[in-house]
Scaffold this motif. Structure first.
Motif, PDB file in Angstrom:
ATOM      1  N   ILE A 119      -9.577  -2.017   4.653  1.00  0.00           N
ATOM      2  CA  ILE A 119      -9.490  -3.268   3.871  1.00  0.00           C
ATOM      3  C   ILE A 119      -8.621  -4.320   4.558  1.00  0.00           C
ATOM      4  N   GLY A 120      -8.029  -3.962   5.690  1.00  0.00           N
ATOM      5  CA  GLY A 120      -7.142  -4.920   6.377  1.00  0.00           C
ATOM      6  C   GLY A 120      -5.828  -5.081   5.629  1.00  0.00           C
ATOM      7  N   GLY A 121      -5.380  -3.998   5.002  1.00  0.00           N
ATOM      8  CA  GLY A 121      -4.101  -4.033   4.265  1.00  0.00           C
ATOM      9  C   GLY A 121      -2.987  -3.463   5.117  1.00  0.00           C
ATOM     10  N   LYS A 122      -1.775  -3.642   4.649  1.00  0.00           N
ATOM     11  CA  LYS A 122      -0.625  -3.184   5.431  1.00  0.00           C
ATOM     12  C   LYS A 122      -0.009  -1.933   4.799  1.00  0.00           C
ATOM     13  N   LEU A 123       0.315  -0.939   5.649  1.00  0.00           N
ATOM     14  CA  LEU A 123       1.035   0.231   5.160  1.00  0.00           C
ATOM     15  C   LEU A 123       2.465  -0.156   4.798  1.00  0.00           C
ATOM     16  N   LYS A 124       3.067  -0.967   5.676  1.00  0.00           N
ATOM     17  CA  LYS A 124       4.427  -1.442   5.395  1.00  0.00           C
ATOM     18  C   LYS A 124       4.315  -2.892   4.949  1.00  0.00           C
ATOM     19  N   THR A 125       4.367  -3.087   3.679  1.00  0.00           N
ATOM     20  CA  THR A 125       4.133  -4.428   3.156  1.00  0.00           C
ATOM     21  C   THR A 125       5.426  -5.221   3.035  1.00  0.00           C
ATOM     22  N   LYS A 126       5.310  -6.521   3.312  1.00  0.00           N
ATOM     23  CA  LYS A 126       6.474  -7.391   3.080  1.00  0.00           C
ATOM     24  C   LYS A 126       6.219  -8.244   1.849  1.00  0.00           C
ATOM     25  N   ARG A 127       5.010  -8.104   1.309  1.00  0.00           N
ATOM     26  CA  ARG A 127       4.589  -8.945   0.194  1.00  0.00           C
ATOM     27  C   ARG A 127       5.341  -8.594  -1.086  1.00  0.00           C
ATOM     28  N   PHE A 128       5.646  -7.318  -1.263  1.00  0.00           N
ATOM     29  CA  PHE A 128       6.318  -6.868  -2.480  1.00  0.00           C
ATOM     30  C   PHE A 128       7.607  -6.153  -2.109  1.00  0.00           C
ATOM     31  N   ARG A 129       8.580  -6.241  -3.008  1.00  0.00           N
ATOM     32  CA  ARG A 129       9.874  -5.601  -2.748  1.00  0.00           C
ATOM     33  C   ARG A 129       9.722  -4.078  -2.704  1.00  0.00           C
ATOM     34  N   GLN A 130      10.269  -3.454  -1.682  1.00  0.00           N
ATOM     35  CA  GLN A 130      10.212  -1.984  -1.559  1.00  0.00           C
ATOM     36  C   GLN A 130      11.086  -1.340  -2.623  1.00  0.00           C
ATOM     37  N   LEU A 131      10.535  -0.380  -3.303  1.00  0.00           N
ATOM     38  CA  LEU A 131      11.277   0.322  -4.345  1.00  0.00           C
ATOM     39  C   LEU A 131      10.930   1.804  -4.209  1.00  0.00           C
ATOM     40  N   LEU A 132      11.774   2.557  -3.512  1.00  0.00           N
ATOM     41  CA  LEU A 132      11.464   3.960  -3.250  1.00  0.00           C
ATOM     42  C   LEU A 132      12.072   4.860  -4.316  1.00  0.00           C
ATOM     43  N   ARG A 133      11.428   6.024  -4.527  1.00  0.00           N
ATOM     44  CA  ARG A 133      11.844   6.858  -5.651  1.00  0.00           C
ATOM     45  C   ARG A 133      12.946   7.859  -5.312  1.00  0.00           C
ATOM     46  N   GLU A 134      12.952   8.331  -4.077  1.00  0.00           N
ATOM     47  CA  GLU A 134      13.990   9.266  -3.612  1.00  0.00           C
ATOM     48  C   GLU A 134      14.152  10.491  -4.519  1.00  0.00           C
ATOM     49  N   LEU A 135      13.050  11.166  -4.736  1.00  0.00           N
ATOM     50  CA  LEU A 135      13.037  12.383  -5.561  1.00  0.00           C
ATOM     51  C   LEU A 135      13.126  13.617  -4.666  1.00  0.00           C
ATOM     52  N   PRO A 136      13.655  14.744  -5.180  1.00  0.00           N
ATOM     53  CA  PRO A 136      13.748  15.948  -4.347  1.00  0.00           C
ATOM     54  C   PRO A 136      12.374  16.555  -4.057  1.00  0.00           C
ATOM     55  N   ILE A 137      12.250  17.141  -2.858  1.00  0.00           N
ATOM     56  CA  ILE A 137      11.009  17.840  -2.480  1.00  0.00           C
ATOM     57  C   ILE A 137      11.033  19.229  -3.108  1.00  0.00           C
ATOM     58  N   ASP A 138       9.908  19.652  -3.669  1.00  0.00           N
ATOM     59  CA  ASP A 138       9.809  20.980  -4.273  1.00  0.00           C
ATOM     60  C   ASP A 138       9.192  21.936  -3.242  1.00  0.00           C
ATOM     61  N   ASP A 139       9.999  22.894  -2.824  1.00  0.00           N
ATOM     62  CA  ASP A 139       9.622  23.815  -1.751  1.00  0.00           C
ATOM     63  C   ASP A 139       9.383  25.221  -2.303  1.00  0.00           C
ATOM     64  N   SER A 140       9.268  25.335  -3.613  1.00  0.00           N
ATOM     65  CA  SER A 140       9.335  26.660  -4.237  1.00  0.00           C
ATOM     66  C   SER A 140       8.050  27.476  -4.138  1.00  0.00           C
ATOM     67  N   ASN A 141       6.930  26.821  -3.863  1.00  0.00           N
ATOM     68  CA  ASN A 141       5.671  27.572  -3.784  1.00  0.00           C
ATOM     69  C   ASN A 141       5.546  28.213  -2.396  1.00  0.00           C
ATOM     70  N   PRO A 142       5.105  29.460  -2.321  1.00  0.00           N
ATOM     71  CA  PRO A 142       5.027  30.105  -0.996  1.00  0.00           C
ATOM     72  C   PRO A 142       4.001  29.459  -0.069  1.00  0.00           C
ATOM     73  N   LEU A 143       3.016  28.779  -0.639  1.00  0.00           N
ATOM     74  CA  LEU A 143       1.935  28.247   0.201  1.00  0.00           C
ATOM     75  C   LEU A 143       2.083  26.779   0.559  1.00  0.00           C
ATOM     76  N   PHE A 144       2.652  26.011  -0.358  1.00  0.00           N
ATOM     77  CA  PHE A 144       2.678  24.559  -0.105  1.00  0.00           C
ATOM     78  C   PHE A 144       3.935  23.910  -0.654  1.00  0.00           C
ATOM     79  N   THR A 145       4.201  22.714  -0.151  1.00  0.00           N
ATOM     80  CA  THR A 145       5.329  21.927  -0.647  1.00  0.00           C
ATOM     81  C   THR A 145       4.796  20.757  -1.473  1.00  0.00           C
ATOM     82  N   TYR A 146       5.650  20.216  -2.292  1.00  0.00           N
ATOM     83  CA  TYR A 146       5.293  19.031  -3.077  1.00  0.00           C
ATOM     84  C   TYR A 146       6.380  17.974  -2.880  1.00  0.00           C
TER      85      TYR A 146
END
Ligand code: SF4
Ligand code: SF4
Ligand code: FES
Length: 225
Positions: A119-146
């Motif tokens: 679509i010709g969009g940007k992964l790193k956008t300057k159009r909107f203010r960046q607001l990151l969530r900074e949540l912990p990664i869940d590593d508890s499953n033996p097969l995959f992470t979340y």
């Protein structure tokens, strides 16, 4: 069942009556940006607002996953008004996404990268203010992470998990910026109730759910073409 004939980007196609434009396009190798569509799910989630297309004779672009394909319809997936709406939706989404492709297991197969290019969009956008969530990664499953920080709330994992009916584990919690995919009881994703079927990992477009050890999985069952 009756079929309809229509044209998408100049290509004449047929589809079963009642088929949505998005499905008709993807089944005919015409890509339309989407994150929340699921191949096995007939009714759209209609959550990502990326699948805009233009229809000849109509003023406003429409979402391709909700509009039925009809006989004689002429669809343009590359119209500037549709693409601009998709870019706006995409860049809003990316404003809360921690873009670090070089260190991400999804790099190269990520649907966000594919959509940005399409679509010709940007992964790193300057159009909107960046607001990151900074949540912990869940590593508890033996097969995959979340990693909830990479989640784009497409809902695919929740839907595939709910196909297990009474044993389903995943759901959404909270609203707005705090909305997150979680287990119903908020327990770790490696909880005993998880059947380790990995269906959720297979459909995740960003590797927010990612196999440990970097396996690519059995192949996405989303609408990747
Ligand atoms: S999920 Fe995609 S866009 Fe996000 S960091 Fe990983 S590769 Fe980059
Ligand atoms: S974890 Fe992945 S599949 Fe689930 S909602 Fe988030 S991005 Fe979509
Ligand atoms: S695919 Fe249409 S809104 Fe997500």
């Amino acid at each position: 069942m009756k079929s309809v004939s229509l044209s998408i980007d100049g290509k004449k196609i047929t589809a079963k009556e009642g088929t949505k434009i998005l499905r008709a396009a993807l089944e005919n190798d015409i890509y339309i940006a989407n994150l929340c569509a699921i191949k096995d799910k007939a009714e759209p989630n209609a959550a990502c607002r990326l699948c805009f297309v233009e229809i000849e004779g109509e003023e406003e672009p429409v979402t391709a996953c909700t509009r039925e394909a009809t006989d004689g319809m002429v669809v343009n997936t590359r119209g500037e008004r549709a693409l601009e709406l998709a870019r706006t939706g995409f860049e809003l989404l990316m404003a809360s996404h921690p873009v670090d492709c070089a260190n991400c297991p999804a790099n190269g197969v990520c649907e966000l990268q594919k959509i940005a290019k399409h679509i010709g969009g940007k992964l790193k956008t300057k159009r909107f203010r960046q607001l990151l969530r900074e949540l912990p990664i869940d590593d508890s499953n033996p097969l995959f992470t979340y990693d909830p920080n990479k989640c784009v709330l497409c809902g695919r994992c929740v839907w595939v998990c709910r196909q297990r009916k009474e044993t389903a584990l995943l759901g959404f919690a909270h609203r707005g910026f705090k909305r997150v995919v979680t287990t119903f009881a908020g327990e770790p994703i490696g909880a005993e109730r998880c059947l380790d079927c990995s269906a959720c990992v297979e459909v995740c477009p960003t590797r927010a759910l990612a196999f440990k050890g970097g396996e690519k999985g059995l192949g996405y069952r989303g609408w990747v073409v």
